[in-house]
Motif scaffolding. Sequence first.
Motif, PDB file in Angstrom:
ATOM      1  N   ILE A 152      -3.956  -0.710  -6.424  1.00  0.00           N
ATOM      2  CA  ILE A 152      -4.399  -1.660  -5.387  1.00  0.00           C
ATOM      3  C   ILE A 152      -5.801  -2.160  -5.727  1.00  0.00           C
ATOM      4  O   ILE A 152      -6.076  -3.361  -5.665  1.00  0.00           O
ATOM      5  N   GLN A 153      -6.705  -1.238  -6.085  1.00  0.00           N
ATOM      6  CA  GLN A 153      -8.074  -1.612  -6.437  1.00  0.00           C
ATOM      7  C   GLN A 153      -8.103  -2.515  -7.675  1.00  0.00           C
ATOM      8  O   GLN A 153      -8.909  -3.447  -7.756  1.00  0.00           O
ATOM      9  N   LYS A 154      -7.227  -2.243  -8.624  1.00  0.00           N
ATOM     10  CA  LYS A 154      -7.131  -3.063  -9.824  1.00  0.00           C
ATOM     11  C   LYS A 154      -6.694  -4.488  -9.467  1.00  0.00           C
ATOM     12  O   LYS A 154      -7.243  -5.460  -9.976  1.00  0.00           O
ATOM     13  N   LEU A 155      -5.732  -4.594  -8.568  1.00  0.00           N
ATOM     14  CA  LEU A 155      -5.256  -5.914  -8.127  1.00  0.00           C
ATOM     15  C   LEU A 155      -6.337  -6.653  -7.353  1.00  0.00           C
ATOM     16  O   LEU A 155      -6.500  -7.867  -7.504  1.00  0.00           O
ATOM     17  N   ILE A 156      -7.075  -5.932  -6.510  1.00  0.00           N
ATOM     18  CA  ILE A 156      -8.161  -6.548  -5.746  1.00  0.00           C
ATOM     19  C   ILE A 156      -9.239  -7.055  -6.699  1.00  0.00           C
ATOM     20  O   ILE A 156      -9.752  -8.175  -6.527  1.00  0.00           O
ATOM     21  N   ALA A 157      -9.589  -6.244  -7.698  1.00  0.00           N
ATOM     22  CA  ALA A 157     -10.621  -6.632  -8.663  1.00  0.00           C
ATOM     23  C   ALA A 157     -10.222  -7.891  -9.441  1.00  0.00           C
ATOM     24  O   ALA A 157     -11.072  -8.718  -9.754  1.00  0.00           O
ATOM     25  N   TYR A 183      -4.475  -9.400  -5.344  1.00  0.00           N
ATOM     26  CA  TYR A 183      -3.942  -8.757  -4.139  1.00  0.00           C
ATOM     27  C   TYR A 183      -3.892  -9.712  -2.956  1.00  0.00           C
ATOM     28  O   TYR A 183      -2.905  -9.760  -2.225  1.00  0.00           O
ATOM     29  N   LYS A 184      -4.955 -10.472  -2.766  1.00  0.00           N
ATOM     30  CA  LYS A 184      -5.003 -11.415  -1.645  1.00  0.00           C
ATOM     31  C   LYS A 184      -3.898 -12.461  -1.755  1.00  0.00           C
ATOM     32  O   LYS A 184      -3.283 -12.831  -0.758  1.00  0.00           O
ATOM     33  N   ASN A 185      -3.631 -12.904  -2.979  1.00  0.00           N
ATOM     34  CA  ASN A 185      -2.545 -13.880  -3.182  1.00  0.00           C
ATOM     35  C   ASN A 185      -1.176 -13.278  -2.896  1.00  0.00           C
ATOM     36  O   ASN A 185      -0.275 -13.967  -2.432  1.00  0.00           O
ATOM     37  N   ARG A 209       0.836  -1.213   0.000  1.00  0.00           N
ATOM     38  CA  ARG A 209       0.000   0.000   0.000  1.00  0.00           C
ATOM     39  C   ARG A 209       0.870   1.263   0.000  1.00  0.00           C
ATOM     40  O   ARG A 209       0.481   2.275  -0.564  1.00  0.00           O
ATOM     41  N   ALA A 210       2.045   1.190   0.598  1.00  0.00           N
ATOM     42  CA  ALA A 210       2.949   2.337   0.594  1.00  0.00           C
ATOM     43  C   ALA A 210       3.637   2.498  -0.761  1.00  0.00           C
ATOM     44  O   ALA A 210       3.971   3.610  -1.161  1.00  0.00           O
ATOM     45  N   THR A 211       3.822   1.396  -1.474  1.00  0.00           N
ATOM     46  CA  THR A 211       4.528   1.424  -2.749  1.00  0.00           C
ATOM     47  C   THR A 211       3.603   1.745  -3.924  1.00  0.00           C
ATOM     48  O   THR A 211       3.960   2.514  -4.803  1.00  0.00           O
ATOM     49  N   LEU A 212       2.423   1.129  -3.928  1.00  0.00           N
ATOM     50  CA  LEU A 212       1.501   1.275  -5.044  1.00  0.00           C
ATOM     51  C   LEU A 212       0.409   2.282  -4.703  1.00  0.00           C
ATOM     52  O   LEU A 212       0.034   2.427  -3.541  1.00  0.00           O
ATOM     53  N   ASN A 213      -0.130   2.934  -5.721  1.00  0.00           N
ATOM     54  CA  ASN A 213      -1.215   3.882  -5.458  1.00  0.00           C
ATOM     55  C   ASN A 213      -2.545   3.134  -5.313  1.00  0.00           C
ATOM     56  O   ASN A 213      -2.655   1.951  -5.642  1.00  0.00           O
TER      57      ASN A 213
END
Length: 113
Positions: free
Chosen positions: A99-104, A108-110, A91-95
């Motif tokens: 993050i939302q794109k990875l979650i979608a 992100y969970k992996n 979260r500190a590295t990526l905007n």
Amino acid sequence: MKKALSIFVLFFAFSLSANAQAEKMTTQKELSIEEKAKQNVESLTAVMDLTNPMSESLNQLFYRKYKMLSKENITVAEKQGISNEIDAKLRATLNDELIQKLIAKGLYKNLIN
């Protein structure tokens, strides 16, 4: 006397063989940690463009994660702490948009577990 000597020789040969197998397993374990870290970075690269320094930094982060998770007798609380640490650093590295794109995409969970 010959029997005792032959038993000693067989025991010594068996010990060397077992030691060689243990060293081989350690090397394979380290390679699999590197491969897992590389896979995490590749999955991020598929979603977004990473600069070389950022890619190297994330690879080190994921390597450290898998190295810590590979410890023997790791507790659930320790695993959760590692997951929280990885989450905070990502979260500190990526905007937020990334993050939302990875979650979608379910990545992100992996990445944090």
